[in-house]
Write a protein that holds these residues in place. Structure first.
Motif, PDB file in Angstrom:
ATOM      1  N   ARG A   1       6.915  -6.263  15.843  1.00 18.92           N
ATOM      2  CA  ARG A   1       7.578  -7.406  14.578  1.00 18.92           C
ATOM      3  C   ARG A   1       8.956  -6.993  14.660  1.00 18.92           C
ATOM      4  NH1 ARG A   1       3.266  -6.419   9.721  1.00 18.92           N
ATOM      5  NH2 ARG A   1       1.535  -7.676  10.518  1.00 18.92           N
TER       6      ARG A   1
ATOM      7  N   PRO B   1      11.639  -4.795  14.027  1.00 18.58           N
ATOM      8  CA  PRO B   1      12.441  -4.564  13.077  1.00 18.58           C
ATOM      9  C   PRO B   1      14.086  -4.592  13.297  1.00 18.58           C
ATOM     10  CG  PRO B   1      11.313  -2.755  13.818  1.00 18.58           C
ATOM     11  CD  PRO B   1      10.886  -3.764  14.526  1.00 18.58           C
TER      12      PRO B   1
ATOM     13  N   VAL C   1      11.632   2.803   5.823  1.00 16.37           N
ATOM     14  CA  VAL C   1      11.845   1.628   5.290  1.00 16.37           C
ATOM     15  C   VAL C   1      13.091   0.723   5.810  1.00 16.37           C
ATOM     16  CG1 VAL C   1      10.813   2.059   3.030  1.00 16.37           C
ATOM     17  CG2 VAL C   1      13.031   2.181   3.115  1.00 16.37           C
TER      18      VAL C   1
ATOM     19  N   ASN D   1      14.527  -3.557   6.979  1.00 15.87           N
ATOM     20  CA  ASN D   1      14.142  -5.043   6.764  1.00 15.87           C
ATOM     21  C   ASN D   1      14.383  -5.929   7.930  1.00 15.87           C
ATOM     22  OD1 ASN D   1      14.679  -5.002   3.610  1.00 15.87           O
ATOM     23  ND2 ASN D   1      16.435  -4.039   4.400  1.00 15.87           N
TER      24      ASN D   1
ATOM     25  N   ASP E   1      12.605 -12.747   9.176  1.00 17.11           N
ATOM     26  CA  ASP E   1      11.833 -13.309   9.661  1.00 17.11           C
ATOM     27  C   ASP E   1      11.488 -14.552   9.028  1.00 17.11           C
ATOM     28  OD1 ASP E   1       9.007 -12.943  10.997  1.00 17.11           O
ATOM     29  OD2 ASP E   1       8.360 -13.285   8.881  1.00 17.11           O
TER      30      ASP E   1
ATOM     31  N   ARG F   1      12.942 -10.142   4.924  1.00 13.61           N
ATOM     32  CA  ARG F   1      11.644  -9.339   4.307  1.00 13.61           C
ATOM     33  C   ARG F   1      11.871  -7.971   4.682  1.00 13.61           C
ATOM     34  NH1 ARG F   1       6.413 -12.308   6.762  1.00 13.61           N
ATOM     35  NH2 ARG F   1       5.601 -10.858   5.215  1.00 13.61           N
TER      36      ARG F   1
ATOM     37  N   TRP G   1      10.027  -4.077   5.429  1.00 14.21           N
ATOM     38  CA  TRP G   1       8.798  -3.381   5.940  1.00 14.21           C
ATOM     39  C   TRP G   1       9.098  -2.047   5.550  1.00 14.21           C
ATOM     40  CZ3 TRP G   1      10.772   0.281   8.889  1.00 14.21           C
ATOM     41  CH2 TRP G   1      11.978   0.106   9.463  1.00 14.21           C
ATOM     42  N   ARG G   2       7.889  -1.343   5.829  1.00 16.52           N
ATOM     43  CA  ARG G   2       7.674   0.263   5.703  1.00 16.52           C
ATOM     44  C   ARG G   2       6.841   0.398   6.991  1.00 16.52           C
ATOM     45  NH1 ARG G   2       4.129   1.436   0.827  1.00 16.52           N
ATOM     46  NH2 ARG G   2       2.535   0.419   2.252  1.00 16.52           N
ATOM     47  N   TYR G   3       7.503   1.710   7.393  1.00 21.63           N
ATOM     48  CA  TYR G   3       6.756   2.333   8.716  1.00 21.63           C
ATOM     49  C   TYR G   3       6.112   3.448   8.149  1.00 21.63           C
ATOM     50  CZ  TYR G   3       5.699   4.182  13.482  1.00 21.63           C
ATOM     51  OH  TYR G   3       5.149   4.871  14.438  1.00 21.63           O
TER      52      TYR G   3
ATOM     53  N   LEU H   1       3.540  -0.314  10.940  1.00 22.53           N
ATOM     54  CA  LEU H   1       4.634  -1.048  10.352  1.00 22.53           C
ATOM     55  C   LEU H   1       4.186  -2.150   9.701  1.00 22.53           C
ATOM     56  CD1 LEU H   1       8.143  -1.916  11.734  1.00 22.53           C
ATOM     57  CD2 LEU H   1       6.925  -3.638  10.614  1.00 22.53           C
ATOM     58  N   ASP H   2       4.212  -2.225   8.439  1.00 24.55           N
ATOM     59  CA  ASP H   2       3.788  -3.485   7.610  1.00 24.55           C
ATOM     60  C   ASP H   2       4.928  -4.073   6.685  1.00 24.55           C
ATOM     61  OD1 ASP H   2       0.762  -2.905   8.225  1.00 24.55           O
ATOM     62  OD2 ASP H   2       1.157  -1.174   7.169  1.00 24.55           O
ATOM     63  N   TRP H   3       4.422  -5.146   6.450  1.00 32.73           N
ATOM     64  CA  TRP H   3       5.482  -5.807   5.468  1.00 32.73           C
ATOM     65  C   TRP H   3       5.167  -5.519   4.050  1.00 32.73           C
ATOM     66  CZ3 TRP H   3       9.236  -7.805   7.893  1.00 32.73           C
ATOM     67  CH2 TRP H   3       9.045  -8.889   9.175  1.00 32.73           C
TER      68      TRP H   3
END
Length: 294
Positions: A57, A59, A72, A74, A77, A82, A84-86, A91-93
């Motif tokens: 994705r 980052p 954390v 951004n 996208d 948006r 995100w957190r890893y 890694l998720d939105w």
């Protein structure tokens, strides 16, 4: 690959940054994560950190990392920013509000609480946001002054940010105070940790002359940092202030140097409680760097 180390957790064990893998056609952003392991029997001393490169994705910016290695940041996208957190290799939105256009995550504490801001295009304003660790999958608007953003969240739940033309602090009991100084017409926050925050104040317009300061959050009193600093990049829980090229200990200034021939332009981005500084150096290319015991 070019890159920068941009943030370090309070223990100095976890470091996060952004790199770029470049070929003839494209430049791909990469999330860079370094994790050290404790060296026994010397607590607080870490072995050479190992590097993890995350390409999923793409980052584009990393903002903060906590003592458990949760980062954390951004990414741009679908024409919007948006957050995100890893965490734990994934890694998720983060969730966003439907009423905002762009959303940024800016700080995380040891519990995993995350703060940031949402931009509202219709009113040209911002909303300070909280992603609470104890309510996964939710995002909340923080009760704060108008036109506010949240920059940092401390381990006790204290939130520090900017509201309008002034810095502000929201205490765990939900009361808020300005972070300012006598005669100041504006103030801005760069970073906070422990009982300290750093930033700048000005007595004229926001584009005019400014003074770099450190606030004691226990009293709200601001004091000027060493005048040799040209910026306040970060502060640790001991109140040690990191500038772009030097560390201000109050009684002495330690310059960030390059020990490698041909290396120039050292730049610091983050400082841990043990004095470890992370940043970048520039030789033939921009490279991540760390300085020990600054």
């Amino acid at each position: 690959m070019n890159g920068r180390a941009l943030t370090v957790d309070p223990t100095g064990r976890f470091i996060a940054g952004i790199g770029y893998r470049t070929d003839d056609a494209d430049s791909q952003p990469l999330l860079l994560l370094w994790a050290g392991t404790p060296r026994r029997p010397r607590p607080g001393v870490w072995d050479e950190p190992r590097l993890t490169v995350v390409t999923i994705r793409a980052p584009q910016q990393v903002e903060d990392i906590n003592r458990y290695g949760v980062a954390v940041g951004n990414a741009f996208d679908g024409n919007v920013y948006r957050p995100w957190r890893y965490r734990n290799g994934r890694l998720d939105w983060l969730p966003v509000l439907p009423t905002v256009s762009n959303t940024l995550a800016l700080g995380i504490n040891s519990r995993g609480d995350i703060v940031g801001l949402g931009a509202v295009e219709q009113t040209e304003s911002t909303l300070p946001l909280l992603w609470p660790a104890d309510r996964p999958g939710t995002v909340e608007v923080i009760d704060a002054p108008f036109y506010a953003s949240a920059r940092e969240i401390l381990d006790d739940g204290t939130i520090i940010g900017t509201a309008g033309s002034f810095g502000w602090v929201r205490h765990p009991d939900a009361s808020t105070d300005r972070l300012t100084a006598p005669g100041a017409r504006w103030s801005g926050i760069a970073a906070a940790r422990g009982t300290w925050a750093v930033g700048s104040i000005g007595t004229g317009s926001e584009g005019g002359d400014s003074t770099l300061v450190r606030w004691d959050l226990r009293t709200g009193v601001a004091s000027a940092v060493n005048p040799a600093l040209v910026s306040t990049q970060d502060v640790n829980s001991r109140g040690t202030v990191l500038g772009d090229r030097a560390v201000d200990h109050g009684d002495r200034l330690v310059a960030l140097g390059g020990a490698i021939p041909g290396v120039r332009d050292p730049f610091g981005w983050g400082i841990a409680d043990n004095g470890l500084v992370v940043g970048s150096i520039n030789g033939s290319r921009l490279r991540p760097a760390r300085w020990i015991n600054c």
